[in-house]
Design a protein around this motif. Structure first.
Motif, PDB file in Angstrom:
ATOM      1  N   SER A 139       0.838  -1.210   0.000  1.00 23.85           N
ATOM      2  CA  SER A 139       0.000   0.000   0.000  1.00 23.85           C
ATOM      3  C   SER A 139       0.865   1.249   0.000  1.00 23.85           C
ATOM      4  O   SER A 139       0.599   2.210  -0.723  1.00 23.85           O
ATOM      5  N   THR A 140       1.891   1.227   0.854  1.00 25.03           N
ATOM      6  CA  THR A 140       2.779   2.390   0.919  1.00 25.03           C
ATOM      7  C   THR A 140       3.439   2.614  -0.431  1.00 25.03           C
ATOM      8  O   THR A 140       3.484   3.736  -0.934  1.00 25.03           O
ATOM      9  N   SER A 180       0.806   4.082  -2.912  1.00 26.36           N
ATOM     10  CA  SER A 180       0.447   5.497  -2.785  1.00 26.36           C
ATOM     11  C   SER A 180       1.662   6.381  -3.027  1.00 26.36           C
ATOM     12  O   SER A 180       1.532   7.511  -3.481  1.00 26.36           O
ATOM     13  N   LEU A 181       2.849   5.853  -2.751  1.00 27.11           N
ATOM     14  CA  LEU A 181       4.080   6.617  -3.013  1.00 27.11           C
ATOM     15  C   LEU A 181       4.243   6.870  -4.508  1.00 27.11           C
ATOM     16  O   LEU A 181       4.390   8.014  -4.943  1.00 27.11           O
ATOM     17  N   SER A 203       1.564   9.105  -6.323  1.00 27.73           N
ATOM     18  CA  SER A 203       1.403  10.530  -6.015  1.00 27.73           C
ATOM     19  C   SER A 203       2.508  11.389  -6.627  1.00 27.73           C
ATOM     20  O   SER A 203       2.378  12.608  -6.681  1.00 27.73           O
ATOM     21  N   ILE A 204       3.592  10.780  -7.071  1.00 25.60           N
ATOM     22  CA  ILE A 204       4.674  11.580  -7.666  1.00 25.60           C
ATOM     23  C   ILE A 204       4.458  11.683  -9.173  1.00 25.60           C
ATOM     24  O   ILE A 204       4.260  10.676  -9.838  1.00 25.60           O
ATOM     25  N   PRO A 205       4.491  12.901  -9.737  1.00 22.73           N
ATOM     26  CA  PRO A 205       4.280  13.067 -11.182  1.00 22.73           C
ATOM     27  C   PRO A 205       5.258  12.221 -12.002  1.00 22.73           C
ATOM     28  O   PRO A 205       6.429  12.103 -11.634  1.00 22.73           O
ATOM     29  N   ASN A 206       4.736  11.635 -13.100  1.00 20.48           N
ATOM     30  CA  ASN A 206       5.561  10.698 -13.871  1.00 20.48           C
ATOM     31  C   ASN A 206       6.820  11.343 -14.456  1.00 20.48           C
ATOM     32  O   ASN A 206       7.874  10.724 -14.501  1.00 20.48           O
ATOM     33  N   TYR A 207       6.725  12.619 -14.884  1.00 18.66           N
ATOM     34  CA  TYR A 207       7.918  13.219 -15.481  1.00 18.66           C
ATOM     35  C   TYR A 207       9.015  13.456 -14.439  1.00 18.66           C
ATOM     36  O   TYR A 207      10.192  13.450 -14.773  1.00 18.66           O
ATOM     37  N   LEU A 208       8.607  13.650 -13.166  1.00 15.64           N
ATOM     38  CA  LEU A 208       9.634  13.810 -12.133  1.00 15.64           C
ATOM     39  C   LEU A 208      10.351  12.489 -11.896  1.00 15.64           C
ATOM     40  O   LEU A 208      11.575  12.459 -11.718  1.00 15.64           O
ATOM     41  N   ILE A 254      14.264  11.874 -12.217  1.00 14.40           N
ATOM     42  CA  ILE A 254      15.044  11.260 -11.129  1.00 14.40           C
ATOM     43  C   ILE A 254      15.823  10.060 -11.665  1.00 14.40           C
ATOM     44  O   ILE A 254      17.014   9.899 -11.384  1.00 14.40           O
TER      45      ILE A 254
END
Lengths: 363, 299
Positions: A167-168, A171-172, A175-180, A184
Motif C-alpha cells: 500500500s505504501t 500510494s508513493l 502521487s509523484i508526477p511521472n515526469y519527475l 530522477i
C-alpha cells in the motif's frame, strides 16, 4: 430514454417478443453509443480547431521571426520567403478555413504540415504514432495485469506487513508526477551512477537497425522503449493496486462468495472465477479513461527520454505553430480516447450480466 | 428568526467537531505526517521568503558549488544560491494549486449537486457536457493554450486549469449527493417538510465536507502536475523568481544530464514538488478517516 422506460415496463406483458425486443434495445444502445462517440469527436475537433486558430501568433509570423534571427534578413525579405514557402492563405476567414478542413477530413485528408516540406500530416502520424501506441499500450497492459494481481494479493493478505508495504509503495508511486520520476531516473542512474547509458537509449530505435521480424530489431525496440515503459508502469500501477484492493475487499463480502466457500469449491477457483472476475470489472472503465491520460502525458515523458513518438511531435508542432500537425495529433488522441471509452462501455455490458439487463432502467 | 436560532445552536457543535476532526487527523500516522508536510511547505514557501533574500547575483567563481553553510543546497550554473531559489519558487506552485483546487471544487460542487438534486434535463445536460469534456486531451490542450496565450498570470492559469478539470470531480460529487439523498436522515428531513435548500445545505453538505476536502486536495495535486509539467516544457514562466517547475526546466536545459555537479540543483526542485505531492496525498488518508462515518463516534 423515455421510450426505453416505457417499453421496459411493457416488456413483461409481451412475453413472446421478449427476445426480439431485448435485441432491439441492445442494438439501439450500441447505435446510440456510437453516434454519441462520433458526435463527441466532431465537437472536440471543432473546439480545438477554433482554439488553435483564434489565438494570437501564427506559423508565418513565427517563421518570419526565425528567419530574421537566423539570417539577419529584413522583415520584407523574410516575409517574401515565407509567402513563397507557405502555400496557405491564413487571411481567409476562419469559418472558411474550418469548412475546408472539415471537407478534407471527410475525404480522409488531414492536410499537409506547414513546416516539414510537403509532408502530409497523415504520414507524420503514421510514422510516429506506432511508437507511442507500442510504449503506452505495453505499459498499460503490464501495469493493469500486475496491478490487478498485486491488488488481489493485498486484499487477501490485508492488515499484514505485506499489505502495508504494498500500500505504501502504491500510494508513493502514484502521487509523484511521472515526469519527475523520469528525471530522477535519468539524473540518478544516468549521470550520477552511470548505470544507464542515457545517450544510447535515446530515440525509439538505434540508427542503422532495419525494421523487420528479427531478434536484433525487436531487442533494439525494447531497449529504447524500456525506460518510458518502466516510468509509465511505475506511475500507473499504484492506482490499479489500490482500486483492485478495495474492489476485491468489497467483493469478498458478497453472498455468492460465501456460498461458493460453503459449497467447498477450491480456493483458487473462487479467487479467479468468483472474486477476481467481478472485482476487476469496474476497473475496465478506468482503463479506458487512463489511456487518454497516459497518451496526453506522453508529451512530457517522450520529451524527457527523447523517444520519437506522437507526444514529442506534438510539442514540436506547438513550438512551430504547425496548425495542421497539431490538429491531426489532437484528432488522433481524441479518437483514441473516445473509442477506448466506447469499447469499455460496450465490453462492460458484455462482461457484466447485471449491466446487460439493467443498464436501461438503473439510473 | 428561526434560522438565526438554528445558526447559533450550531456553533458549539461546529467547534466540537473541529477538535474532534483534529483528533481524528492525528489518528492516522501517515495522514498526520502528510498534514505536517503540508504545513511545512506552506511555511517554507510563504513564510521563509520573508527571511531569505532573493539571490540573483552571478558568481563566475562559484558555478555548481557543492553544498556548504553559505549555500545550503549549492549553487546553479551562474553561481546563484539554489536554496534561495527553492524558497522563492514555491509560492506560485502553492497558490496555483490552492486556487485551482478551490475553483475546481466549487464548480464541481455546484454542478454536481445541481445535477443530482434537479435531475431531468439539467442532469443529462451537465453529465453530457462532462462526458464531452473528458474526451478532450487535457494536457495537450493546456500545452497548446499555454503556447498561444501568455500564461504568466497566476489566476488566469488557475482558472484555465480548473475549467479543464471540473468534469471528473463533478461526477464524483453528483454520485455522492445521489447516495446521500437516500439516507434515512434526509428522508426524515423531507418528511418533516423542510425546504430543499435546507436539505442541501444543512443535511447533505455538512456530511460531504471531508469528501469535498479530499476532492480539493486531489484537484490540487492535478494542478501541481499540470503547472510544473507546462513549466518544464518551457511553455509558462512567471516573472522574476523562478517557480520550481521553471527551475527544473532551467537545470535540465543547462545540462543536468551531462554535469554531475548539477545534481543538487535539479534534484532540489524535483524533490520539493514530489514531497509536496506526497504530503498532499498522504494527508487525504487522515481526511478519509474523518470522512468515514463508521469511524466517527458520537457525532
Amino acid at each position: 430514454m423515455a421510450t426505453q422506460a416505457i417499453s421496459t415496463s411493457l416488456a413483461p406483458q409481451k412475453r413472446t417478443s421478449l427476445k426480439v425486443y431485448f435485441w432491439r434495445v441492445a442494438n439501439n444502445y450500441v447505435l446510440r453509443r456510437v453516434i454519441k462517440a462520433l458526435a463527441t469527436i466532431f465537437v472536440v475537433i471543432t473546439v480545438t480547431f477554433f482554439i488553435i486558430r483564434l489565438m494570437p501568433s501564427n506559423p508565418v509570423d513565427i517563421f518570419i521571426q526565425e528567419q530574421m534571427a537566423l539570417y539577419n534578413s529584413s522583415y520584407q525579405e523574410a516575409r517574401d520567403r515565407a509567402a513563397a514557402l507557405f502555400a496557405i492563405d491564413l487571411t481567409a476567414p476562419v469559418t472558411q478555413q474550418y469548412l475546408d478542413y472539415m471537407g478534407n477530413l471527410l475525404r480522409g485528408d488531414l492536410g499537409k504540415s506547414y513546416r516539414s516540406q510537403g509532408a502530409g500530416v497523415a504520414d507524420i502520424i503514421k510514422q510516429f504514432l506506432p511508437w507511442t501506441l507500442f510504449s503506452v499500450g505495453t505499459a498499460l497492459f503490464i501495469s493493469f495485469t500486475l496491478g490487478v494481481a498485486l491488488g488481489m494479493v493485498m486484499a487477501y493478505r490485508r492488515e499484514t506487513p505485506l499489505d502495508y508495504v504494498l500500500s505504501t509503495f502504491a500510494s508513493l508511486v502514484s502521487s509523484i508526477p511521472n515526469y519527475l520520476i523520469a528525471i530522477i531516473i535519468i539524473v540518478t542512474f544516468g549521470s550520477q551512477l552511470r548505470i544507464l547509458n542515457i545517450a544510447q537509449m535515446r530515440g525509439s530505435i538505434s540508427p542503422g537497425v532495419q525494421p523487420g521480424f528479427t531478434l536484433k530489431f525487436i531487442g533494439d525496440v525494447l531497449y529504447h522503449a524500456a525506460l518510458p515503459i518502466f516510468v509509465y508502469v511505475l506511475t500507473t500501477i499504484g492506482s490499479w493496486m489500490l482500486a483492485m484492493k478495495s474492489s476485491t475487499v468489497a467483493t469478498l463480502e458478497e453472498d455468492y462468495v460465501t456460498v461458493a466457500r460453503a459449497r467447498g469449491l477450491k480456493d483458487s477457483r473462487i479467487m479467479t472465477s468468483y472474486v477476481g472476475r467481478n472485482a476487476a470489472l469496474p476497473l475496465f472503465t478506468q482503463l479506458a479513461i487512463s489511456i487518454g491520460f497516459v497518451v496526453g502525458g506522453s508529451v512530457l515523458i517522450e520529451t524527457i527520454f527523447v523517444y520519437q513518438g506522437i507526444g514529442q511531435q506534438l510539442l514540436k508542432a506547438i513550438n512551430q505553430r504547425d496548425y495542421p500537425v497539431m490538429q491531426g495529433i489532437f484528432l488522433i488522441i481524441t479518437v483514441a480516447v473516445v473509442f477506448a471509452n466506447l469499447l469499455a462501455d460496450l465490453l462492460y455490458g458484455r462482461l457484466d450480466p447485471r449491466i446487460r439487463v439493467g443498464s436501461e432502467e438503473t439510473k | 428568526m428561526m434560522q438565526a436560532q438554528a445558526f447559533y445552536a450550531r456553533q458549539p457543535s461546529f467547534l466540537q467537531s473541529l477538535s474532534q476532526t483534529l483528533k481524528l487527523l492525528a489518528r492516522n500516522k501517515v495522514g498526520f505526517a502528510g498534514f505536517l508536510g503540508v504545513l511545512f511547505f506552506v511555511f517554507f514557501a510563504l513564510v521563509l521568503p520573508i527571511f531569505v533574500p532573493i539571490d540573483n547575483q552571478t558568481r563566475m567563481d562559484k558555478i555548481y558549488a557543492p553544498a556548504s553553510w553559505d549555500h545550503l543546497l549549492g549553487t546553479d550554473f551562474q553561481g546563484r544560491d539554489v536554496f534561495s531559489q527553492l524558497v522563492h519558487g514555491g509560492r506560485e506552485v502553492l497558490v496555483i494549486a490552492f486556487v485551482t483546487g478551490a475553483i475546481t471544487t466549487f464548480l464541481a460542487v455546484v454542478f454536481g449537486s445541481l445535477s443530482a438534486v434537479l435531475g431531468g434535463w439539467v442532469d443529462s445536460f451537465i453529465m453530457s457536457l462532462a462526458d464531452l469534456w473528458l474526451a478532450i486531451p487535457q494536457f495537450p490542450v493546456l500545452a497548446v493554450l499555454a503556447s498561444l496565450v501568455k500564461l504568466n498570470n497566476v489566476i488566469l492559469l488557475a482558472l484555465l486549469l480548473s475549467l479543464l478539470s471540473w468534469p471528473t470531480l463533478t461526477r464524483a460529487i453528483r454520485s455522492q449527493v445521489l447516495s446521500l439523498r437516500q439516507r434515512d436522515y434526509v428522508e426524515a428531513a423531507r418528511s418533516l417538510g423542510l425546504s430543499t435548500r435546507h436539505i442541501i445545505f444543512n443535511e447533505i453538505m455538512p456530511n460531504m465536507m471531508s469528501y469535498i476536502a479530499i476532492s480539493l486536495i486531489f484537484a490540487m495535486t492535478a494542478a501541481v502536475y499540470a503547472q510544473a509539467g507546462l513549466a518544464f516544457l518551457g511553455l509558462i514562466s512567471f516573472s522574476d523568481n523562478n517557480s520550481w517547475g521553471v527551475t527544473i526546466q532551467l537545470a535540465w536545459t543547462k545540462g543536468a544530464i551531462f554535469f554531475r555537479d548539477s545534481f543538487l540543483y535539479i534534484m532540489a526542485p524535483v524533490l520539493a514538488i514530489a514531497l509536496f505531492q506526497l504530503s498532499l496525498v498522504s494527508f487525504t488518508r487522515s481526511l478519509e478517516e474523518v470522512f468515514n462515518p463508521r469511524l466517527r463516534t458520537g457525532v
